[in-house]
Design an enzyme around this catalytic site. Sequence first.
Site, PDB file in Angstrom:
ATOM      1  N   GLU A 133      35.541  46.367 -11.380  1.00 48.94           N
ATOM      2  CA  GLU A 133      36.172  46.385 -12.822  1.00 48.94           C
ATOM      3  C   GLU A 133      35.156  47.464 -13.412  1.00 48.94           C
ATOM      4  O   GLU A 133      34.046  47.159 -13.966  1.00 48.94           O
ATOM      5  CB  GLU A 133      36.052  45.231 -13.597  1.00 48.94           C
ATOM      6  CG  GLU A 133      36.608  45.429 -15.089  1.00 48.94           C
ATOM      7  CD  GLU A 133      36.203  44.345 -15.934  1.00 48.94           C
ATOM      8  OE1 GLU A 133      36.662  44.311 -17.323  1.00 48.94           O
ATOM      9  OE2 GLU A 133      35.037  43.762 -15.836  1.00 48.94           O
TER      10      GLU A 133
ATOM     11  N   ASP B 231      33.793  41.377 -11.274  1.00 49.20           N
ATOM     12  CA  ASP B 231      33.999  41.531 -12.767  1.00 49.20           C
ATOM     13  C   ASP B 231      32.694  42.068 -13.462  1.00 49.20           C
ATOM     14  O   ASP B 231      31.584  41.814 -13.147  1.00 49.20           O
ATOM     15  CB  ASP B 231      34.195  39.824 -13.228  1.00 49.20           C
ATOM     16  CG  ASP B 231      34.110  39.821 -14.763  1.00 49.20           C
ATOM     17  OD1 ASP B 231      35.156  40.243 -15.085  1.00 49.20           O
ATOM     18  OD2 ASP B 231      33.336  39.007 -15.491  1.00 49.20           O
TER      19      ASP B 231
HETATM   20  C1  NOJ Z   1      35.987  41.067 -17.909  1.00 51.21           C
HETATM   21  C2  NOJ Z   1      36.951  40.233 -17.661  1.00 51.21           C
HETATM   22  O1  NOJ Z   1      38.006  41.132 -17.245  1.00 51.21           O
HETATM   23  C3  NOJ Z   1      37.427  39.670 -18.925  1.00 51.21           C
HETATM   24  O2  NOJ Z   1      38.516  38.857 -19.094  1.00 51.21           O
HETATM   25  C4  NOJ Z   1      36.177  38.825 -19.122  1.00 51.21           C
HETATM   26  O3  NOJ Z   1      36.292  38.226 -20.537  1.00 51.21           O
HETATM   27  C5  NOJ Z   1      34.786  39.596 -19.260  1.00 51.21           C
HETATM   28  N1  NOJ Z   1      34.978  40.199 -18.122  1.00 51.21           N
HETATM   29  C6  NOJ Z   1      33.475  38.606 -19.027  1.00 51.21           C
HETATM   30  O4  NOJ Z   1      33.499  37.987 -17.814  1.00 51.21           O
END
Ligand code: NOJ
Length: 557
Positions: free
Chosen positions: A268, A207
């Site tokens: 991500e 993430d």
């Molecule tokens: C990316 C995640 O996909 C999202 O849902 C989240 O709110 C943020 N990172 C913070 O962790």
Amino acid sequence: MPANKFAASNDWWKHAVVYEVYPRSYGDSNNDGTGDLNGITQHLDHLAKLGVDAIWITPCFPSPQVDFGYDVSDYRNIDPQYGTLADFDGLVAEAKKRNIKVILDFVVNHTSDKHRWFLESEQSKTNPYRDYYIWRDGKGPGQPPNNWTSTFGGPSWTYSDTTSQWYYHFFYPQQPDLNWRNPKVEQEMFDVTRFWYRRGVYGFRLDAVDTLFEDPNLTDNPPVPGTDAYGMPMQEHIHDHSPAEVHAELRNLRKVANEFPGRVLIGETWTDTPEQLAEYYGPNNDELQMPMYFNFTKVKTLDANEFRQKVAAIEANPVHGWPVYVLSNHDIRRYVDRYGNGENKDQIAKLMSALYLTLRGSAIMYYGEEIGMENNDPKRVEDVKDVIGKKGWPKEIGRDGERTPMQWNTSVNAGFNKGATPWLPVDANYPTHNIATESQDPNSVLNWYRELIRLRRSNPAFYGGSYFSLTDTDPNIMAYLRKSPTAATVVILNFSAQPQTIALDSSKIGTSTGTVLLSTDRQLKRINLRKLRLAPYGVVIASVHGKATHTAAGVTH
Ligand code: NOJ
């Protein structure tokens, strides 16, 4: 479904379809309104029939759920509302029986403010956990250390009376950033991954990787005109990111993954250019195997040119990296709602899935895509559950709309549970768009996805074939050749709401006819590539034989 011939190899993730499950919304086995792990286990047969190779479960660890799990208070357990570690082990074992691998979400940038480390850290400046987080003095009374703003609204610093210092958070104040420059944090986090690898987890989706490090000098970000959805002055987020250190840390995380065969790291990775994306693979292919290519999600209209250019940019990239395509996830509107003015959603589902599931690379799909689930956005701020929607309404309505309960059948709450009010409302299209009903209809989005994934798995051209574009500037049609030493297919996609007739250059294909493998026109069996009529949003995937004269630039792996 034919087995994925890569399933047992360490490269299983190449050609894989990874299916994202949002656990709150998939299946509510104990009927308390919130989905749970047993609810996922109960639906594994659906996933096996669909043909996915792995599921990525968004965070299911103990959490105050301020950001619905992206605020982790214990990395080595399961949140009681989702079940127990035993339930998790059961899920992994049942998935394994069906050749489905389990991938977890690893929230690397921050913890919850209720994590034991943070509770300790805020106690005193000399607490052994103090340096697990980023604490600094303010510039002056009531003034944070610098001008950085949180991507979720407000300043990215929060003051703590206990020690009269500020702590840093790129996201909510309840999500303090970890200090990855502290070797103890590194080791703790590496061990977390080992804990799950040993439990049979096949990898992690990392993430918010790009925010792991910030400028140690805390240089102010340059202001830019305007205000964000939360009313904060806009700024260029350059000093709250430190890419070189991120890449070094990813190499460390990869080394740990390499201790366990076949483990994969997905990122991500929001990037602007293919060059930036390429960096995430690492100079020696030693960072992420699967950094996500998000640029499809940025295309605003169904313009074939834009999608063709985005694919070309990836194909032209000299770097070894294996492409990873994504159309939707839990943070962005479902793709059927992004295109087509709210009309023709099922046709658009078939068109776009045909695109990203026939390209060279891995695909990450989002739950519900396979039945044409649409966004069910809140209409009133009182109904919003996602904090960014509560804070940013109406400019930012939040992400509830794309996170509604999975639709299984026509019974109460679409079969998500036995009648308890779901945490988010089921979409009104569930009587027609659900697994049970669509299973009965050969022309449903569901059966389309099943056939497409079966084709992708079984046809060598899709397995390892090169990619060669057959259209250059046509704004309505994308056509391309996928070719391996033993098979060749063409994929022809009509991005427009009008019928189109096209003539492909058969010399580039080596033949002027094709045998249809899958099409939105169920009657179509053979095609003439020199004159082919496509219905609005029509798709034709055909096997073509003959000797092509082009020298495909695409890479064969
Ligand atoms: C990316 C995640 O996909 C999202 O849902 C989240 O709110 C943020 N990172 C913070 O962790």
